[in-house]
Write a protein that holds these residues in place. Sequence first.
Motif, mmCIF file in Angstrom:
data_model
loop_
_atom_site.group_PDB
_atom_site.id
_atom_site.type_symbol
_atom_site.label_atom_id
_atom_site.label_comp_id
_atom_site.label_asym_id
_atom_site.label_seq_id
_atom_site.Cartn_x
_atom_site.Cartn_y
_atom_site.Cartn_z
ATOM 1 N N PHE A 1 12.422 1.023 -6.944
ATOM 2 C CA PHE A 1 12.117 1.910 -5.811
ATOM 3 C C PHE A 1 10.726 2.408 -5.631
ATOM 4 C CE2 PHE A 1 16.730 3.351 -6.786
ATOM 5 C CZ PHE A 1 17.231 2.271 -6.250
ATOM 6 N N SER A 2 10.044 2.577 -6.767
ATOM 7 C CA SER A 2 8.670 3.097 -6.659
ATOM 8 C C SER A 2 7.699 1.886 -6.053
ATOM 9 C CB SER A 2 8.182 3.699 -7.866
ATOM 10 O OG SER A 2 8.787 4.777 -8.150
ATOM 11 N N SER A 3 7.842 0.677 -6.726
ATOM 12 C CA SER A 3 7.322 -0.470 -6.315
ATOM 13 C C SER A 3 7.383 -0.671 -4.628
ATOM 14 C CB SER A 3 7.613 -1.675 -7.041
ATOM 15 O OG SER A 3 9.032 -2.097 -6.748
ATOM 16 N N MET A 4 8.474 -0.465 -4.252
ATOM 17 C CA MET A 4 8.817 -0.638 -2.844
ATOM 18 C C MET A 4 7.943 0.195 -1.933
ATOM 19 S SD MET A 4 12.778 -1.528 -2.628
ATOM 20 C CE MET A 4 12.609 -1.524 -0.708
ATOM 21 N N ALA A 5 7.806 1.463 -2.525
ATOM 22 C CA ALA A 5 7.190 2.580 -1.605
ATOM 23 C C ALA A 5 5.782 2.286 -1.910
ATOM 24 C CB ALA A 5 7.637 4.056 -2.306
ATOM 25 N N LEU A 6 5.199 1.768 -2.855
ATOM 26 C CA LEU A 6 3.866 1.481 -3.231
ATOM 27 C C LEU A 6 3.314 0.428 -2.434
ATOM 28 C CD1 LEU A 6 3.476 2.289 -7.024
ATOM 29 C CD2 LEU A 6 2.706 3.907 -5.065
ATOM 30 N N PHE A 7 4.326 -0.493 -2.033
ATOM 31 C CA PHE A 7 3.911 -1.690 -1.279
ATOM 32 C C PHE A 7 3.410 -1.004 0.139
ATOM 33 C CE2 PHE A 7 5.094 -4.489 2.126
ATOM 34 C CZ PHE A 7 4.577 -5.595 1.873
ATOM 35 N N GLY A 8 3.726 0.161 0.525
ATOM 36 C CA GLY A 8 3.028 0.598 1.749
ATOM 37 C C GLY A 8 1.590 0.904 1.649
ATOM 38 N N ILE A 9 1.010 0.871 0.518
ATOM 39 C CA ILE A 9 -0.330 1.130 0.407
ATOM 40 C C ILE A 9 -1.170 0.105 1.271
ATOM 41 C CG2 ILE A 9 -2.358 1.325 -0.923
ATOM 42 C CD1 ILE A 9 -0.438 2.530 -3.112
ATOM 43 N N ILE A 10 -0.863 -1.317 1.272
ATOM 44 C CA ILE A 10 -1.543 -2.381 1.676
ATOM 45 C C ILE A 10 -1.451 -2.042 3.230
ATOM 46 C CG2 ILE A 10 -1.599 -4.877 1.852
ATOM 47 C CD1 ILE A 10 -0.452 -4.907 -0.901
ATOM 48 N N PRO A 11 -0.481 -2.179 3.805
ATOM 49 C CA PRO A 11 -0.351 -1.646 5.272
ATOM 50 C C PRO A 11 -1.041 -0.601 5.605
ATOM 51 C CG PRO A 11 1.800 -1.792 4.444
ATOM 52 C CD PRO A 11 1.032 -2.392 3.289
ATOM 53 N N GLY A 12 -1.007 0.516 4.936
ATOM 54 C CA GLY A 12 -1.395 1.868 5.097
ATOM 55 C C GLY A 12 -2.968 1.737 5.272
ATOM 56 N N ILE A 13 -3.472 1.037 4.255
ATOM 57 C CA ILE A 13 -5.170 0.881 4.382
ATOM 58 C C ILE A 13 -5.590 -0.026 5.789
ATOM 59 C CG2 ILE A 13 -6.906 -0.170 3.070
ATOM 60 C CD1 ILE A 13 -5.589 0.592 0.481
ATOM 61 N N HIS A 14 -4.723 -0.728 5.804
ATOM 62 C CA HIS A 14 -4.920 -1.874 7.004
ATOM 63 C C HIS A 14 -4.872 -1.174 8.220
ATOM 64 C CE1 HIS A 14 -4.029 -5.962 9.310
ATOM 65 N NE2 HIS A 14 -5.361 -5.273 9.766
ATOM 66 N N ALA A 15 -3.761 -0.212 8.485
ATOM 67 C CA ALA A 15 -3.511 0.603 9.626
ATOM 68 C C ALA A 15 -4.808 1.558 9.912
ATOM 69 C CB ALA A 15 -2.216 1.183 9.547
ATOM 70 N N ALA A 16 -5.313 2.255 8.670
ATOM 71 C CA ALA A 16 -6.404 3.167 8.741
ATOM 72 C C ALA A 16 -7.368 2.547 9.313
ATOM 73 C CB ALA A 16 -6.601 3.683 7.525
ATOM 74 N N ILE A 17 -7.881 1.202 9.085
ATOM 75 C CA ILE A 17 -8.889 0.546 9.408
ATOM 76 C C ILE A 17 -8.880 0.367 11.001
ATOM 77 C CG2 ILE A 17 -10.206 -1.535 9.050
ATOM 78 C CD1 ILE A 17 -9.490 -1.386 6.224
ATOM 79 N N VAL A 18 -7.577 -0.364 11.071
ATOM 80 C CA VAL A 18 -7.493 -0.717 12.632
ATOM 81 C C VAL A 18 -7.772 0.587 13.603
ATOM 82 C CG1 VAL A 18 -6.024 -1.698 14.275
ATOM 83 C CG2 VAL A 18 -6.406 -2.629 12.100
ATOM 84 N N ASN A 19 -6.973 1.707 13.054
ATOM 85 C CA ASN A 19 -6.818 2.877 14.050
ATOM 86 C C ASN A 19 -7.852 3.840 13.733
ATOM 87 O OD1 ASN A 19 -4.369 2.191 15.929
ATOM 88 N ND2 ASN A 19 -3.756 1.333 13.838
ATOM 89 N N TRP A 20 -9.206 3.500 13.023
ATOM 90 C CA TRP A 20 -10.013 4.646 12.652
ATOM 91 C C TRP A 20 -10.315 5.556 13.525
ATOM 92 C CZ3 TRP A 20 -10.214 6.176 7.953
ATOM 93 C CH2 TRP A 20 -11.420 7.102 7.475
ATOM 94 N N SER A 21 -10.568 5.211 14.894
ATOM 95 C CA SER A 21 -11.059 5.760 15.879
ATOM 96 C C SER A 21 -10.030 6.434 16.754
ATOM 97 C CB SER A 21 -11.698 4.973 16.903
ATOM 98 O OG SER A 21 -10.991 3.956 17.565
ATOM 99 N N ASN A 22 -8.577 6.203 16.448
ATOM 100 C CA ASN A 22 -7.509 6.875 16.841
ATOM 101 C C ASN A 22 -7.437 8.569 16.724
ATOM 102 O OD1 ASN A 22 -4.718 7.846 17.743
ATOM 103 N ND2 ASN A 22 -3.829 5.759 17.499
ATOM 104 N N PRO A 23 -7.314 9.350 17.919
ATOM 105 C CA PRO A 23 -7.489 10.616 17.636
ATOM 106 C C PRO A 23 -6.319 11.333 16.970
ATOM 107 C CG PRO A 23 -6.927 9.957 20.018
ATOM 108 C CD PRO A 23 -7.638 8.920 19.030
ATOM 109 N N ARG A 24 -5.180 10.628 16.855
ATOM 110 C CA ARG A 24 -3.780 10.839 16.300
ATOM 111 C C ARG A 24 -3.832 10.479 14.737
ATOM 112 N NH1 ARG A 24 0.253 11.882 19.877
ATOM 113 N NH2 ARG A 24 -0.357 12.599 22.002
ATOM 114 N N ARG A 25 -4.932 9.804 14.313
ATOM 115 C CA ARG A 25 -4.946 9.288 12.944
ATOM 116 C C ARG A 25 -4.607 10.458 11.845
ATOM 117 N NH1 ARG A 25 -10.789 8.266 11.476
ATOM 118 N NH2 ARG A 25 -10.440 10.496 11.064
#
Length: 346
Positions: A251-275
């Motif tokens: 279960f933890s490995s599934m949750a930790l899988f979100g780190i990869i798209p999370g970092i990617h999403a932060a880079i893509v939406n760095w200028s988003n005011p809702r970030r």
Amino acid sequence: MDPTLDSKPASEPVKTKKWKKRVRSSSPPPPCALVSYKELPEYMKDNEFILSYYRAHWPVKEALFSIFRWHNETLNVWTHLLGFVLFLGLTMTHLIQVPQVADLIAFFTRYFPMSGDLNVSHDPQDHFMRAIPANLIDLKLESDVARVTRWPFYVFLAGSMFCLLSSTVCHLFSCHSHHLNLSLLRLDYAGITTMIITSFFPPIYYIFQCDPQWHFIYLGGITVLGLFTIATLLSPALSTKKFRGFRALLFSSMALFGIIPGIHAAIVNWSNPRRNVTLAYELAMAMFYLTGTLFYVSRIPERFKPGWFDLAGHSHQIFHVLVVMGALAHYGASLVFLDWRDRHSC
């Protein structure tokens, strides 16, 4: 006089009394009684620090109505049952096109005058317009504006409700028999896995809406990992307490899988005011889930005081509460994603 004749009548009443005592001591226990950990069958011995208030081999009907009795599963049942009702209410609220429960309350309360100002005008149309909340008028005016699709949001809500309901059923009826116990445990694990999978749908879909290839990569990846987890947990051997740590690792490995798209999403939406708002929600969700998993594995606090937390306060109950709080944090983040995409499309 023959002494053997005198001894027989004198000994018979004594034998009768002893026999009666033995009958009383061998009488069966009352039906549907709560038992201790030592009296449990082996397949139900999961937490040696919970010493009493167990149900074992209860009929389905009695197990159902035990929801209103005190035992060591009562709060496990109610924490997730109330969580299910909460998410069902949230889902119905969105299905009837009322974004927040406060809007629905305001719709009814605005019909009652809060001051004398409402009586100044005698025009019925003016009364009606004053009674309608401004946010509902805005919804009507913006009805022609294309809204982002809602299906990823409802996938998350459905997954959360399935997890909470399957957990409720498992904790309520697993005392019936060995076969049903194993079946419901697998259903419970499948529910947890489903909730983790569906939690990825709103953020990944709405963040990468303008780059749909990432939908396939990230959502496909977590779905495959989740299906592998479900298939692995369907094994009866992995449902035992021996593999408790292994299940937590999956279960933890599934949750930790979100780190990869999370970092990617932060880079893509760095200028988003809702970030910062969405990051706060998602970090809160991660903390709730990981903290709950730590309680689940460590058996704290009952490990330190066996028997003190049999009815309330043991680790699994804390785990349940943190799961609901984590789901609510993710729900808040999903609302931010929806509002953002409704205002800013590709």
